[in-house]
Design an enzyme around this catalytic site. Structure first.
Site, PDB file in Angstrom:
ATOM      1  N   ASN A 162      35.030  75.071 -50.482  1.00  0.00           N
ATOM      2  CA  ASN A 162      35.935  74.531 -49.455  1.00  0.00           C
ATOM      3  C   ASN A 162      37.280  75.253 -49.355  1.00  0.00           C
ATOM      4  O   ASN A 162      37.877  75.311 -48.292  1.00  0.00           O
ATOM      5  CB  ASN A 162      36.104  73.016 -49.601  1.00  0.00           C
ATOM      6  CG  ASN A 162      36.667  72.600 -50.932  1.00  0.00           C
ATOM      7  OD1 ASN A 162      36.725  73.398 -51.873  1.00  0.00           O
ATOM      8  ND2 ASN A 162      37.087  71.362 -51.037  1.00  0.00           N
ATOM      9  N   ARG A 170      44.267  79.366 -58.392  1.00  0.00           N
ATOM     10  CA  ARG A 170      44.941  78.402 -59.261  1.00  0.00           C
ATOM     11  C   ARG A 170      44.332  78.357 -60.660  1.00  0.00           C
ATOM     12  O   ARG A 170      44.868  77.714 -61.557  1.00  0.00           O
ATOM     13  CB  ARG A 170      45.103  77.033 -58.618  1.00  0.00           C
ATOM     14  CG  ARG A 170      43.875  76.236 -58.415  1.00  0.00           C
ATOM     15  CD  ARG A 170      44.279  74.940 -57.718  1.00  0.00           C
ATOM     16  NE  ARG A 170      43.178  74.031 -57.642  1.00  0.00           N
ATOM     17  CZ  ARG A 170      43.275  72.824 -57.114  1.00  0.00           C
ATOM     18  NH1 ARG A 170      44.411  72.408 -56.617  1.00  0.00           N
ATOM     19  NH2 ARG A 170      42.246  72.042 -57.086  1.00  0.00           N
ATOM     20  N   PRO A 186      31.935  82.468 -57.918  1.00  0.00           N
ATOM     21  CA  PRO A 186      32.312  81.720 -56.702  1.00  0.00           C
ATOM     22  C   PRO A 186      31.116  80.964 -56.133  1.00  0.00           C
ATOM     23  O   PRO A 186      29.969  81.260 -56.468  1.00  0.00           O
ATOM     24  CB  PRO A 186      32.767  82.835 -55.744  1.00  0.00           C
ATOM     25  CG  PRO A 186      32.050  84.066 -56.200  1.00  0.00           C
ATOM     26  CD  PRO A 186      31.815  83.918 -57.687  1.00  0.00           C
ATOM     27  N   ALA A 187      31.405  80.013 -55.257  1.00  0.00           N
ATOM     28  CA  ALA A 187      30.325  79.241 -54.615  1.00  0.00           C
ATOM     29  C   ALA A 187      29.408  80.183 -53.840  1.00  0.00           C
ATOM     30  O   ALA A 187      29.882  81.117 -53.187  1.00  0.00           O
ATOM     31  CB  ALA A 187      30.924  78.203 -53.677  1.00  0.00           C
ATOM     32  N   SER A 240      31.824  69.133 -57.583  1.00  0.00           N
ATOM     33  CA  SER A 240      31.429  67.720 -57.492  1.00  0.00           C
ATOM     34  C   SER A 240      31.335  67.072 -58.874  1.00  0.00           C
ATOM     35  O   SER A 240      31.086  67.752 -59.881  1.00  0.00           O
ATOM     36  CB  SER A 240      30.085  67.627 -56.773  1.00  0.00           C
ATOM     37  OG  SER A 240      29.128  68.358 -57.503  1.00  0.00           O
ATOM     38  N   GLU A 261      38.105  69.632 -62.244  1.00  0.00           N
ATOM     39  CA  GLU A 261      38.736  69.189 -60.980  1.00  0.00           C
ATOM     40  C   GLU A 261      37.593  68.728 -60.087  1.00  0.00           C
ATOM     41  O   GLU A 261      36.918  69.538 -59.460  1.00  0.00           O
ATOM     42  CB  GLU A 261      39.485  70.356 -60.333  1.00  0.00           C
ATOM     43  CG  GLU A 261      40.654  70.876 -61.142  1.00  0.00           C
ATOM     44  CD  GLU A 261      41.839  69.938 -61.158  1.00  0.00           C
ATOM     45  OE1 GLU A 261      41.882  69.002 -60.330  1.00  0.00           O
ATOM     46  OE2 GLU A 261      42.713  70.125 -62.013  1.00  0.00           O
ATOM     47  N   LEU A 262      37.367  67.410 -60.040  1.00  0.00           N
ATOM     48  CA  LEU A 262      36.133  66.911 -59.420  1.00  0.00           C
ATOM     49  C   LEU A 262      36.405  66.182 -58.102  1.00  0.00           C
ATOM     50  O   LEU A 262      37.441  66.367 -57.483  1.00  0.00           O
ATOM     51  CB  LEU A 262      35.399  66.035 -60.441  1.00  0.00           C
ATOM     52  CG  LEU A 262      35.171  66.726 -61.802  1.00  0.00           C
ATOM     53  CD1 LEU A 262      34.524  65.783 -62.804  1.00  0.00           C
ATOM     54  CD2 LEU A 262      34.366  68.003 -61.666  1.00  0.00           C
ATOM     55  N   ARG A 289      42.986  68.146 -42.643  1.00  0.00           N
ATOM     56  CA  ARG A 289      43.145  69.437 -43.311  1.00  0.00           C
ATOM     57  C   ARG A 289      41.747  69.846 -43.783  1.00  0.00           C
ATOM     58  O   ARG A 289      41.041  69.050 -44.396  1.00  0.00           O
ATOM     59  CB  ARG A 289      44.101  69.263 -44.497  1.00  0.00           C
ATOM     60  CG  ARG A 289      44.308  70.516 -45.299  1.00  0.00           C
ATOM     61  CD  ARG A 289      45.442  70.268 -46.289  1.00  0.00           C
ATOM     62  NE  ARG A 289      45.608  71.402 -47.181  1.00  0.00           N
ATOM     63  CZ  ARG A 289      45.432  71.346 -48.499  1.00  0.00           C
ATOM     64  NH1 ARG A 289      45.076  70.208 -49.073  1.00  0.00           N
ATOM     65  NH2 ARG A 289      45.603  72.405 -49.234  1.00  0.00           N
ATOM     66  N   CYS A 295      38.940  67.680 -51.501  1.00  0.00           N
ATOM     67  CA  CYS A 295      38.870  66.627 -52.515  1.00  0.00           C
ATOM     68  C   CYS A 295      40.030  65.654 -52.358  1.00  0.00           C
ATOM     69  O   CYS A 295      39.963  64.512 -52.789  1.00  0.00           O
ATOM     70  CB  CYS A 295      38.891  67.252 -53.902  1.00  0.00           C
ATOM     71  SG  CYS A 295      40.276  68.379 -54.091  1.00  0.00           S
ATOM     72  N   GLU A 392      32.459  59.955 -51.297  1.00  0.00           N
ATOM     73  CA  GLU A 392      33.349  60.978 -50.752  1.00  0.00           C
ATOM     74  C   GLU A 392      32.706  61.453 -49.438  1.00  0.00           C
ATOM     75  O   GLU A 392      31.598  61.976 -49.449  1.00  0.00           O
ATOM     76  CB  GLU A 392      33.406  62.114 -51.773  1.00  0.00           C
ATOM     77  CG  GLU A 392      34.432  63.146 -51.482  1.00  0.00           C
ATOM     78  CD  GLU A 392      34.503  64.194 -52.594  1.00  0.00           C
ATOM     79  OE1 GLU A 392      33.497  64.460 -53.265  1.00  0.00           O
ATOM     80  OE2 GLU A 392      35.594  64.759 -52.768  1.00  0.00           O
ATOM     81  N   SER A 452      49.364  68.665 -52.224  1.00  0.00           N
ATOM     82  CA  SER A 452      49.121  69.935 -52.919  1.00  0.00           C
ATOM     83  C   SER A 452      50.364  70.821 -52.891  1.00  0.00           C
ATOM     84  O   SER A 452      50.958  71.032 -51.836  1.00  0.00           O
ATOM     85  CB  SER A 452      47.974  70.695 -52.237  1.00  0.00           C
ATOM     86  OG  SER A 452      46.825  69.894 -52.241  1.00  0.00           O
TER      87      SER A 452
HETATM   88  P1  NAD Z   1      29.396  71.716 -56.270  1.00  0.00           P
HETATM   89  O1  NAD Z   1      29.601  70.867 -57.463  1.00  0.00           O
HETATM   90  O2  NAD Z   1      28.090  71.653 -55.588  1.00  0.00           O
HETATM   91  O3  NAD Z   1      29.642  73.247 -56.613  1.00  0.00           O
HETATM   92  C1  NAD Z   1      30.828  73.731 -57.217  1.00  0.00           C
HETATM   93  C2  NAD Z   1      30.516  75.033 -57.942  1.00  0.00           C
HETATM   94  O4  NAD Z   1      29.600  74.772 -59.004  1.00  0.00           O
HETATM   95  C3  NAD Z   1      29.847  76.082 -57.060  1.00  0.00           C
HETATM   96  O5  NAD Z   1      30.297  77.349 -57.493  1.00  0.00           O
HETATM   97  C4  NAD Z   1      28.372  75.898 -57.380  1.00  0.00           C
HETATM   98  O6  NAD Z   1      27.645  77.091 -57.185  1.00  0.00           O
HETATM   99  C5  NAD Z   1      28.429  75.563 -58.843  1.00  0.00           C
HETATM  100  N1  NAD Z   1      27.286  74.764 -59.345  1.00  0.00           N
HETATM  101  C6  NAD Z   1      26.493  73.908 -58.660  1.00  0.00           C
HETATM  102  N2  NAD Z   1      25.570  73.364 -59.474  1.00  0.00           N
HETATM  103  C7  NAD Z   1      25.783  73.879 -60.706  1.00  0.00           C
HETATM  104  C8  NAD Z   1      25.181  73.713 -61.992  1.00  0.00           C
HETATM  105  N3  NAD Z   1      24.150  72.871 -62.180  1.00  0.00           N
HETATM  106  N4  NAD Z   1      25.690  74.396 -63.042  1.00  0.00           N
HETATM  107  C9  NAD Z   1      26.729  75.230 -62.862  1.00  0.00           C
HETATM  108  N5  NAD Z   1      27.347  75.437 -61.694  1.00  0.00           N
HETATM  109  C10 NAD Z   1      26.888  74.765 -60.627  1.00  0.00           C
HETATM  110  O7  NAD Z   1      30.594  71.347 -55.288  1.00  0.00           O
HETATM  111  P2  NAD Z   1      30.868  71.959 -53.844  1.00  0.00           P
HETATM  112  O8  NAD Z   1      29.929  71.298 -52.903  1.00  0.00           O
HETATM  113  O9  NAD Z   1      30.938  73.447 -53.863  1.00  0.00           O
HETATM  114  O10 NAD Z   1      32.360  71.459 -53.583  1.00  0.00           O
HETATM  115  C11 NAD Z   1      32.620  70.193 -53.110  1.00  0.00           C
HETATM  116  C12 NAD Z   1      33.055  69.285 -54.236  1.00  0.00           C
HETATM  117  O11 NAD Z   1      34.159  69.876 -54.920  1.00  0.00           O
HETATM  118  C13 NAD Z   1      33.564  67.959 -53.731  1.00  0.00           C
HETATM  119  O12 NAD Z   1      33.090  66.905 -54.531  1.00  0.00           O
HETATM  120  C14 NAD Z   1      35.068  68.084 -53.882  1.00  0.00           C
HETATM  121  O13 NAD Z   1      35.745  66.868 -54.009  1.00  0.00           O
HETATM  122  C15 NAD Z   1      35.192  68.920 -55.074  1.00  0.00           C
HETATM  123  N6  NAD Z   1      36.498  69.591 -55.103  1.00  0.00           N
HETATM  124  C16 NAD Z   1      37.405  69.177 -56.042  1.00  0.00           C
HETATM  125  C17 NAD Z   1      38.653  69.754 -56.069  1.00  0.00           C
HETATM  126  C18 NAD Z   1      39.660  69.316 -57.081  1.00  0.00           C
HETATM  127  O14 NAD Z   1      40.585  70.052 -57.329  1.00  0.00           O
HETATM  128  N7  NAD Z   1      39.527  68.151 -57.684  1.00  0.00           N
HETATM  129  C19 NAD Z   1      38.980  70.762 -55.166  1.00  0.00           C
HETATM  130  C20 NAD Z   1      38.040  71.164 -54.245  1.00  0.00           C
HETATM  131  C21 NAD Z   1      36.781  70.564 -54.234  1.00  0.00           C
END
Ligand code: NAD
Length: 489
Positions: A162, A170, A186-187, A240, A261-262, A289, A295, A392, A452
């Site tokens: 995102n 950061r 990275p994602a 997540s 950071e979830l 935003r 998150c 969420e 933020s």
């Molecule tokens: P996600 O958990 O699906 O993925 C995050 C990262 O983890 C990605 O790089 C993904 O490839 C990797 N990943 C996925 N499954 C994995 C596994 N089993 N083992 C290791 N790595 C794995 O989350 P997303 O969909 O990319 O992002 C959205 C989520 O992130 C939302 O829940 C949001 O609230 C959260 N988020 C939190 C913050 C914060 O600072 N608290 C900031 C931004 C996003």
């Protein structure tokens, strides 16, 4: 020229590969995966699909670089970050175009993210030279107690789609400042921005092996292999909550330090004494935003019954006036969501809320045609126990529920497993103090929709995780403390 073609100018071909030990490499097995344009589902390009084997090469490089990097002068580490800050700022337009292309957000929002992301480098360039321990006399006299701060060692960073640059900087900023080396994953939906950033770090003078980037379509295999290795000392994850829990369990064998950071489920409280227009302005930021894909996004609008109708009408008018379209097009306010699953999940939550008795003020219907679009939506009369108030949403939907008393508002705001961000709109000073103390969230925004800030400690409690990013606290995540006992007569 289409933006897909323009990508060749923004990110050279060789950079669509793994960045390990200061060089660009194909994956050992030669595999690649595609990156899609969320505005129409077309293929933008492809990148190397790293395996666990490639990740181990990256960890070898990070572990080999660690001792010399830890000994590098703090000023030198800080100046590399400062140069990177300047390069990012100079190239903000190109970076914003890459972010917008792979993630979907508008160019204006992407530029805002670049500025925000770069600020972590400026902040931590200034913190690199302020790492210090303490010297004190033991309470009983005699010995002296000295503390030394040392880098924790090689880190693994897992970042979400995102905020493709800011969620990286950061972590990278404080790690570089503290003297840690790193492997970044990275994602898979948005790998291009991090590859562009790796090129900038190299240009800024970061030595080979300090920062390595492994793109992959199989994040779980890669992180499992790395975390089984005792040379890896720290994992910082933004993503997540379910994945965060898997990683925390996985960290047990090698007892790696963790930052989590979830997810969030932010309440947005509007009291009867609030400036309703200011609350609507704040709601537009807190909700829209990043198209709600944040998150920190306001998830549950809890509005006092005396001002709820006015708030809903004004918010509905502002949300309904936004233009939805491709993020790179002129005049667009709201880009596409990240993928078809996101559209399906959000439209399911809205349908469910309407079934529970909610009324649609604006939006609520998936448009025809290609792309992952969902309209800005406002719902009123949403029952507190409707699914949309539990989960969420991660999209441009504002569900409004009313309350009568402050105690009820606080109780409902806290009735979630999450604890990241909360927002309060009121003109009563005493109430702001009471709420800042009684809301179970890592962050509370008072009369603002944006919390933020790179100089502030960002992070959550409960299912939103632990650890802080940014602020004076941010660098602590990357430092261990050694205590030295010195008898002194
Ligand atoms: P996600 O958990 O699906 O993925 C995050 C990262 O983890 C990605 O790089 C993904 O490839 C990797 N990943 C996925 N499954 C994995 C596994 N089993 N083992 C290791 N790595 C794995 O989350 P997303 O969909 O990319 O992002 C959205 C989520 O992130 C939302 O829940 C949001 O609230 C959260 N988020 C939190 C913050 C914060 O600072 N608290 C900031 C931004 C996003």
């Amino acid at each position: 020229m289409s933006d897909h073609l323009r990508l060749n100018e923004l990110l050279p071909d060789k950079q669509r590969n793994l960045y390990i030990d200061g060089g660009w490499h194909e994956a050992n097995g030669g595999e690649r995966f595609v990156v899609l344009d969320p505005a129409d589902g077309s293929v933008i390009t492809d990148v190397a699909d790293g395996s666990a084997d490639d990740a181990m090469d990256a960890l070898d490089a990070a572990a080999a670089a660690q001792p010399a990097w830890a000994r590098t002068a703090p000023r030198e580490r800080g100046e590399i970050l400062r140069r990177a800050f300047e390069l990012i700022t100079e190239r903000a337009d190109s970076l914003a175009r890459i972010i917008s292309l792979e993630m979907g957000k508008t160019l204006a929002e992407a530029k805002g993210e670049v500025t925000y992301g770069a600020e972590f480098f400026r902040w931590f360039s200034e913190e690199a030279v302020r790492i210090h321990g303490r010297w004190m006399q033991a309470p009983a006299g005699g010995s002296r107690l000295l503390t030394i701060r040392k880098p924790v060692g090689p880190c693994l960073f897992l970042t979400p789609w995102n905020f493709p640059i800011a969620m990286g900087t950061r972590k990278i900023g404080p790690a570089v400042a503290a003297g840690c080396t790193m492997v970044i994953k990275p994602a898979e939906l948005t790998p291009l921005t991090m590859l562009a950033l790796a090129g900038i770090m190299e240009e800024a003078g970061l030595p080979a092996g300090v920062l390595n980037v492994v793109t992959t379509s199989n994040s779980a295999a890669l992180s499992k292999a790395l975390m089984a290795d005792d040379r890896l000392r720290k994992v910082s994850f933004t993503g997540s909550t379910p994945v965060g829990k898997v990683l925390v369990r996985q960290s047990a064998d090698q007892l790696q330090r963790m930052s989590m950071e979830l997810g969030g489920n932010a309440p947005f409280l509007v009291f009867e004494d609030a400036d309703v227009d200011a609350a609507v302005d704040g709601a537009m930021v807190a909700k829209m935003r990043n198209m709600g894909e944040a998150c920190t996004a306001a998830n549950r609008f809890l509005v006092h019954e005396a001002v709820a109708a006015e708030f809903a009408e004004k918010l509905g008018a502002r949300m309904g006036a936004l233009t939805v379209g491709r993020g790179q097009d002129e005049g667009v306010d709201v880009g596409p969501l990240i993928n078809p699953d996101a559209v399906e999940s959000i439209s399911g939550l809205v349908t469910d809320a309407v079934h529970d008795g909610a009324t649609v003020v604006t939006g609520g219907t998936v448009p025809d045609g290609p792309g992952n679009f969902y309209p800005p939506t406002v719902l009123t009369g949403v029952p507190a126990d409707s699914q949309i108030n539990q989960e969420e949403i991660f999209g441009p939907v504002a569900p409004i529920t009313t309350f009568t008393t402050e105690d009820e508002a606080v109780e409902r705001a806290n009735a979630t497993e999450y604890g990241l961000t909360s927002y309060v709109f009121t003109r009563d000073l005493a109430r702001t103090v009471r709420l800042a103390e009684s809301l179970d969230f890592g962050m509370v925004g008072i009369n603002t929709g944006l919390v933020s800030n790179p100089a502030a400690p960002f992070g959550g409690v409960k299912a939103s995780g632990f650890g802080r990013e940014g602020g004076f606290e941010g660098i602590d995540e990357y430092l261990d403390t050694t205590y030295v006992a010195i008898p002194a007569g």
